[in-house]
Each structure stands twice: as C-alpha cells, then as structure tokens.
Design a protein around this motif. Structure first.
Motif, PDB file in Angstrom:
ATOM      1  N   ALA A 128       0.832  -1.210   0.000  1.00 48.51           N
ATOM      2  CA  ALA A 128       0.000   0.000   0.000  1.00 48.51           C
ATOM      3  C   ALA A 128       0.860   1.251   0.000  1.00 48.51           C
ATOM      4  CB  ALA A 128      -0.946  -0.010   1.200  1.00 48.51           C
ATOM      5  N   ASP A 129       2.175   1.093  -0.197  1.00 49.94           N
ATOM      6  CA  ASP A 129       3.079   2.234  -0.110  1.00 49.94           C
ATOM      7  C   ASP A 129       2.812   3.293  -1.176  1.00 49.94           C
ATOM      8  OD1 ASP A 129       4.291   1.027   2.028  1.00 49.94           O
ATOM      9  OD2 ASP A 129       6.205   0.617   1.025  1.00 49.94           O
ATOM     10  N   PHE A 130       2.348   2.876  -2.354  1.00 47.98           N
ATOM     11  CA  PHE A 130       2.191   3.823  -3.458  1.00 47.98           C
ATOM     12  C   PHE A 130       0.784   4.392  -3.570  1.00 47.98           C
ATOM     13  CE2 PHE A 130       5.361   0.593  -4.854  1.00 47.98           C
ATOM     14  CZ  PHE A 130       6.482   1.403  -4.785  1.00 47.98           C
ATOM     15  N   ASP A 131      -0.224   3.600  -3.245  1.00 50.12           N
ATOM     16  CA  ASP A 131      -1.605   4.021  -3.440  1.00 50.12           C
ATOM     17  C   ASP A 131      -2.471   3.436  -2.330  1.00 50.12           C
ATOM     18  OD1 ASP A 131      -3.939   5.000  -4.499  1.00 50.12           O
ATOM     19  OD2 ASP A 131      -3.933   3.736  -6.296  1.00 50.12           O
ATOM     20  N   PRO A 132      -2.276   3.893  -1.087  1.00 49.51           N
ATOM     21  CA  PRO A 132      -2.930   3.235   0.056  1.00 49.51           C
ATOM     22  C   PRO A 132      -4.449   3.227  -0.016  1.00 49.51           C
ATOM     23  CG  PRO A 132      -1.917   5.325   0.711  1.00 49.51           C
ATOM     24  CD  PRO A 132      -1.410   5.013  -0.662  1.00 49.51           C
ATOM     25  N   GLU A 133      -5.044   4.304  -0.513  1.00 47.00           N
ATOM     26  CA  GLU A 133      -6.512   4.365  -0.520  1.00 47.00           C
ATOM     27  C   GLU A 133      -7.103   3.272  -1.404  1.00 47.00           C
ATOM     28  OE1 GLU A 133     -10.089   7.554  -1.536  1.00 47.00           O
ATOM     29  OE2 GLU A 133      -8.017   8.251  -1.309  1.00 47.00           O
ATOM     30  N   ASN A 134      -6.612   3.149  -2.641  1.00 47.08           N
ATOM     31  CA  ASN A 134      -7.146   2.140  -3.546  1.00 47.08           C
ATOM     32  C   ASN A 134      -6.815   0.734  -3.080  1.00 47.08           C
ATOM     33  OD1 ASN A 134      -8.574   3.616  -5.472  1.00 47.08           O
ATOM     34  ND2 ASN A 134      -6.713   4.112  -6.619  1.00 47.08           N
ATOM     35  N   VAL A 135      -5.597   0.527  -2.603  1.00 43.28           N
ATOM     36  CA  VAL A 135      -5.206  -0.806  -2.144  1.00 43.28           C
ATOM     37  C   VAL A 135      -6.066  -1.242  -0.964  1.00 43.28           C
ATOM     38  CG1 VAL A 135      -3.370  -2.135  -1.027  1.00 43.28           C
ATOM     39  CG2 VAL A 135      -2.855  -0.712  -3.020  1.00 43.28           C
ATOM     40  N   ASN A 136      -6.317  -0.344  -0.034  1.00 41.22           N
ATOM     41  CA  ASN A 136      -7.127  -0.712   1.126  1.00 41.22           C
ATOM     42  C   ASN A 136      -8.574  -1.005   0.736  1.00 41.22           C
ATOM     43  OD1 ASN A 136      -5.055  -0.578   3.043  1.00 41.22           O
ATOM     44  ND2 ASN A 136      -5.285   1.632   3.284  1.00 41.22           N
ATOM     45  N   ARG A 137      -9.074  -0.319  -0.295  1.00 45.25           N
ATOM     46  CA  ARG A 137     -10.415  -0.660  -0.783  1.00 45.25           C
ATOM     47  C   ARG A 137     -10.415  -2.067  -1.386  1.00 45.25           C
ATOM     48  NH1 ARG A 137     -11.159   4.970  -2.705  1.00 45.25           N
ATOM     49  NH2 ARG A 137     -10.407   4.316  -4.757  1.00 45.25           N
ATOM     50  N   GLY A 138      -9.364  -2.412  -2.125  1.00 47.88           N
ATOM     51  CA  GLY A 138      -9.272  -3.750  -2.688  1.00 47.88           C
ATOM     52  C   GLY A 138      -9.189  -4.818  -1.611  1.00 47.88           C
ATOM     53  N   ILE A 139      -8.421  -4.545  -0.569  1.00 45.52           N
ATOM     54  CA  ILE A 139      -8.306  -5.485   0.537  1.00 45.52           C
ATOM     55  C   ILE A 139      -9.667  -5.709   1.186  1.00 45.52           C
ATOM     56  CG2 ILE A 139      -7.384  -5.755   2.880  1.00 45.52           C
ATOM     57  CD1 ILE A 139      -4.815  -4.418   1.871  1.00 45.52           C
ATOM     58  N   ALA A 140     -10.429  -4.629   1.358  1.00 44.59           N
ATOM     59  CA  ALA A 140     -11.763  -4.743   1.954  1.00 44.59           C
ATOM     60  C   ALA A 140     -12.673  -5.612   1.098  1.00 44.59           C
ATOM     61  CB  ALA A 140     -12.363  -3.355   2.148  1.00 44.59           C
ATOM     62  N   ALA A 141     -12.563  -5.476  -0.234  1.00 48.86           N
ATOM     63  CA  ALA A 141     -13.391  -6.285  -1.128  1.00 48.86           C
ATOM     64  C   ALA A 141     -13.035  -7.764  -1.015  1.00 48.86           C
ATOM     65  CB  ALA A 141     -13.228  -5.807  -2.566  1.00 48.86           C
ATOM     66  N   TYR A 142     -11.748  -8.070  -0.970  1.00 50.92           N
ATOM     67  CA  TYR A 142     -11.328  -9.463  -0.795  1.00 50.92           C
ATOM     68  C   TYR A 142     -11.806 -10.001   0.551  1.00 50.92           C
ATOM     69  CZ  TYR A 142      -8.242 -10.294  -4.830  1.00 50.92           C
ATOM     70  OH  TYR A 142      -7.749 -10.521  -6.083  1.00 50.92           O
ATOM     71  N   THR A 143     -11.609  -9.214   1.603  1.00 56.96           N
ATOM     72  CA  THR A 143     -11.987  -9.652   2.941  1.00 56.96           C
ATOM     73  C   THR A 143     -13.480  -9.935   3.023  1.00 56.96           C
ATOM     74  OG1 THR A 143     -10.186  -8.360   3.919  1.00 56.96           O
ATOM     75  CG2 THR A 143     -11.984  -9.025   5.381  1.00 56.96           C
ATOM     76  N   ALA A 144     -14.284  -9.091   2.383  1.00 55.93           N
ATOM     77  CA  ALA A 144     -15.732  -9.291   2.391  1.00 55.93           C
ATOM     78  C   ALA A 144     -16.126 -10.578   1.688  1.00 55.93           C
ATOM     79  CB  ALA A 144     -16.424  -8.097   1.733  1.00 55.93           C
ATOM     80  N   SER A 145     -15.260 -11.044   0.785  1.00 55.67           N
ATOM     81  CA  SER A 145     -15.529 -12.296   0.071  1.00 55.67           C
ATOM     82  C   SER A 145     -14.865 -13.494   0.730  1.00 55.67           C
ATOM     83  CB  SER A 145     -15.050 -12.179  -1.384  1.00 55.67           C
ATOM     84  OG  SER A 145     -15.770 -11.181  -2.075  1.00 55.67           O
ATOM     85  N   GLY A 146     -14.289 -13.288   1.913  1.00 55.12           N
ATOM     86  CA  GLY A 146     -13.698 -14.381   2.656  1.00 55.12           C
ATOM     87  C   GLY A 146     -12.288 -14.734   2.253  1.00 55.12           C
ATOM     88  N   VAL A 147     -11.585 -13.821   1.568  1.00 62.28           N
ATOM     89  CA  VAL A 147     -10.222 -14.075   1.111  1.00 62.28           C
ATOM     90  C   VAL A 147      -9.265 -13.157   1.857  1.00 62.28           C
ATOM     91  CG1 VAL A 147      -8.650 -14.080  -0.873  1.00 62.28           C
ATOM     92  CG2 VAL A 147     -11.043 -14.755  -1.176  1.00 62.28           C
ATOM     93  N   THR A 148      -8.230 -13.732   2.469  1.00 61.98           N
ATOM     94  CA  THR A 148      -7.208 -12.952   3.155  1.00 61.98           C
ATOM     95  C   THR A 148      -6.361 -12.203   2.136  1.00 61.98           C
ATOM     96  OG1 THR A 148      -7.075 -14.500   4.998  1.00 61.98           O
ATOM     97  CG2 THR A 148      -5.160 -13.082   4.632  1.00 61.98           C
ATOM     98  N   LEU A 149      -6.108 -10.931   2.386  1.00 59.65           N
ATOM     99  CA  LEU A 149      -5.217 -10.142   1.536  1.00 59.65           C
ATOM    100  C   LEU A 149      -4.449  -9.187   2.433  1.00 59.65           C
ATOM    101  CD1 LEU A 149      -4.481  -9.815  -1.471  1.00 59.65           C
ATOM    102  CD2 LEU A 149      -6.075  -7.901  -1.569  1.00 59.65           C
TER     103      LEU A 149
END
Length: 268
Positions: free
Chosen positions: A195-216
C-alpha cells in the motif's frame, strides 16, 4: 510426465479463489461467476487491477530470464503457480536451457485440472506439478525432491502468493523453511502487494477481498525486506514491479508504479 495426484477434487465454486480471480484479470476463461464478480468489484474500485496482474506476470518472465542468464540455475520451484497462462515459467526457462527442471505447486483443484498444460515441457528437461497447500513447506520440499536435486541451486518463486498469507498464518515461517532447505547459490523470487504507493485504492481492494472471505495483506518496503534477510538482493533491489529491469521485458506495459513489490535474493 503426469501429475502426482490421480484425481481432481471437487472445485468449490461457492466462493472466489485468488488463482481464478487472477485468471479473470488476465482475460482467461478458467474462472467462475463468483470469481468474475469479485474481479469486477475490485476493478470498479481499482481500475488498474488488470494492469497490476499483467505487470506481475511480466515480472515473473523478466526475473526468470535474469536468473537463467546470470546465475546458472537450472532448477525452479514455483509455489502458487496458478492457472497456466502462456508463457509459463518452464517455457521461459527451457527456451534458454532445455534441460531445466521445474516443479509447480498449487492447491486449487482447477490448476490440477490443467496440469497437462503445465507439464508440457522440453524432452531434455523435466516438468512436474504437485498439489500441496503452500502452508505445508516440508511436504512441498519432500514432493519436489523427486524431481529437483535440493543439494544443487534452486530458484524458488513465490509470485503473488504471500499477500494471501498473513504473518500470523505463517508467512515468514514458510519462507524461512523453504529458503533454509535450499543449497547455496539458490535464489528467492518474490512479489507481493504493498500500500506504499496508493494506500486508498489498495485498502479498498483489501476490503473487497476480505468481504468475500479471502485474506489479503499489503506489506511495506521494510516488511517486504524481512523476507530477504540473509540474502543478497539482485539489482535493482526491492522495487515496484514496473521498475524491476523494465527494459529487459520489452512488454510495452506502462511504467507507472504498480502496488506490488518485487525482488530477487541470492543465497550465498
């Protein structure tokens, strides 16, 4: 050769799988509606997610060529290999050194279903696929030893794998066990999300994976460096994939930083 597993286990299509989502990002057809749904959600949040997947693939190609040309390594252990997408690692390695030996490791049944494609290598070389979970490094080494001579240098590839394994789930123990078993002259090829380069977008992607039951997991430059403790980094060190020897790939990808670090470390 044939794969080591005689039957294909049932494929779980009720939840997304990282390998199949990655396949969807790359424009592949070996995915299911649940994988496409997550892929589309992530793309809506991060419009350049498919470009990141392509950049990761190109990094694997450039790193493999560099290893063959600069280290003399002829054995490769690719863990988390994913669904076959040409060129595969063995095609790159064996095009330069036809006698190269490659072992692919994954735990997704759909990858096993495509093992025949993974196993199609040169007559001089050897290519094998084993179905083992990445969190079982001792079993991986045991199975790989039937093809690879672990007393000789091996290139260990963990491409886009460790961001699906949290520190608490054994990410560092996995790397330490595998690298520790390899002979001097071996190397670790690693790419992982940051998330060093684009923390906002990366954290949104992580949230989407987490909501689908996938660790990221996104790791900082310092956290990425811990995987390479005791290893000598090849130039240019730990950098965004787009900055890891981009001229060597000739792939035409845009050179804006992507939110994945990549590096190759040599075991002396």
């Amino acid at each position: 050769m044939t794969g080591t597993e005689p039957a294909v286990p049932r494929i779980d299509t009720s939840r997304p799988h990282p390998a199949r989502v990655y396949d969807w990002f790359l424009g592949g057809k070996d995915n299911y509606p649940v994988d496409e749904e997550l892929g589309r959600r992530i793309t809506a949040l991060q419009g350049d997610a498919p470009r990141h997947a392509r950049a990761n693939r190109r990094f694997m190609e450039r790193a493999t060529r560099a290893i063959v040309q600069e280290t003399g390594i002829r054995q490769f252990l690719d863990i988390g290999s994913g669904i076959p997408t040409e060129p595969n690692l063995h095609q790159i390695a064996q095009s330069a050194v036809p006698d190269a030996r490659v072992v692919y490791v994954d735990n997704d049944p759909i990858v096993l279903a495509h093992a025949a494609a993974l196993l199609h290598g040169t007559p001089e070389g050897m290519t094998e696929y084993v179905q083992v979970d990445a969190r079982e490094p001792e079993l991986i080494l045991e199975r790989a030893a039937s093809v690879l001579d672990l007393d000789r240098p091996v290139a260990l590839s963990l491409i886009a794998l460790l961001h699906f394994i949290a520190d608490d789930d054994g990410a560092h123990e996995l790397v330490d066990t595998l690298v520790g078993a390899l002979a001097p002259g071996s190397c670790l090829v690693l790419s992982a999300m940051t998330a060093d380069f684009d923390p906002e977008n990366v954290n949104r992607g992580i949230a989407a994976y987490t909501a689908s039951g996938v660790t990221l997991v996104a790791r900082s430059h310092t956290e990425m460096g811990r995987f390479f403790k005791g290893l000598e980094l090849m130039e240019p060190g730990i950098v965004s994939l787009s900055d890891w020897r981009p001229a060597a790939g000739g792939d035409g990808e845009k050179l804006e930083p992507v939110s994945l670090y990549g590096a190759v470390g040599l075991k002396r």
